[in-house]
Design a protein around this motif. Structure first.
Motif, short mmCIF file in Angstrom:
data_model
loop_
_atom_site.label_atom_id
_atom_site.label_comp_id
_atom_site.label_asym_id
_atom_site.label_seq_id
_atom_site.Cartn_x
_atom_site.Cartn_y
_atom_site.Cartn_z
N PHE A 187 39.87 30.02 34.92
CA PHE A 187 40.06 30.81 36.13
C PHE A 187 41.20 30.16 36.90
N ARG A 205 46.27 38.66 35.80
CA ARG A 205 45.12 39.53 35.52
C ARG A 205 45.42 40.51 34.39
N LYS A 247 41.48 35.58 34.57
CA LYS A 247 40.84 35.78 35.87
C LYS A 247 41.55 34.89 36.89
N SER A 248 41.88 35.49 38.03
CA SER A 248 42.60 34.74 39.06
C SER A 248 42.40 35.40 40.41
N HIS A 249 42.72 34.66 41.44
CA HIS A 249 42.79 35.23 42.78
C HIS A 249 43.69 34.36 43.65
#
Length: 188
Positions: free
Chosen positions: A124, A157, A162-164
């Motif tokens: 992540f 993405r 998965k990332s933010h």
């Protein structure tokens, strides 16, 4: 560098007569200077989460941003992360501080994607916009635009990673207490 102390702190935090936290509530954060220590965490404390400050997915860029990265290669770090994933069954979180024109370039993004997708379990990615510091200003570092941050995040993405973007890191900038700013100046 201080594995024994970190291990003892984790034991104290999870001891029922002290803090009583579960191991799943704890994250060990490191720059990953010692792949052997990452393996030890997997072997002895596999339910504790692991966060790695990566900031660059090429050896040259990582060393420029994290001087202690000279102690190990990115390949050895990646192998340790793969061991951690194999041993624990879970991925790590990569902390990636985005600096305009330094590690938010298309080339840096593609290197990050390759690094992540090469892992046993893709990590992540926690994208952190650079917060101005005295040292960073002297180096000419700037915070990327919101549009640049979004583009970087969407590209990760769309690659299956998965990332933010940790937008909350802007809180505290005005008093030099945002993420990464804690020792940048002395106030009178």
């Amino acid at each position: 560098d201080n594995y024994a102390s970190v291990h003892e702190a984790c034991r104290g935090l999870t001891h029922q007569c002290l803090f009583g936290l579960t191991a799943k509530q704890i994250t060990i954060s490191t720059v990953g200077a010692s792949p052997d220590r990452i393996r030890q965490v997997a072997d002895k404390a596999g339910t504790i989460s692991l966060a790695i400050s990566l900031h660059g997915a090429t050896q040259e860029l990582r060393e420029a941003l994290i001087p202690s990265a000279r102690r190990t290669t990115l390949q050895k770090l990646g192998n340790a992360l793969d061991y951690h994933a194999w041993k624990t069954g879970k991925s790590v979180m990569l902390e990636y501080l985005l600096i305009e024109g330094v590690n938010d370039t298309p080339q840096a993004l593609e290197a990050l994607i390759r690094f992540c997708l090469a892992r046993r379990i893709p990590p992540f990615v926690n994208l952190i916009p650079y917060n101005p510091t005295i040292a960073g200003i002297e180096l000419g570092y700037k915070t990327p635009s919101d549009a640049s941050l979004q583009t970087f995040n969407l590209r990760l993405r769309s690659s299956g990673i998965k990332s933010h973007v940790r937008w909350s890191t802007a809180a505290g900038r005005d008093v030099d207490r945002a993420c990464g700013q804690l020792v940048t100046s002395l106030r009178q």
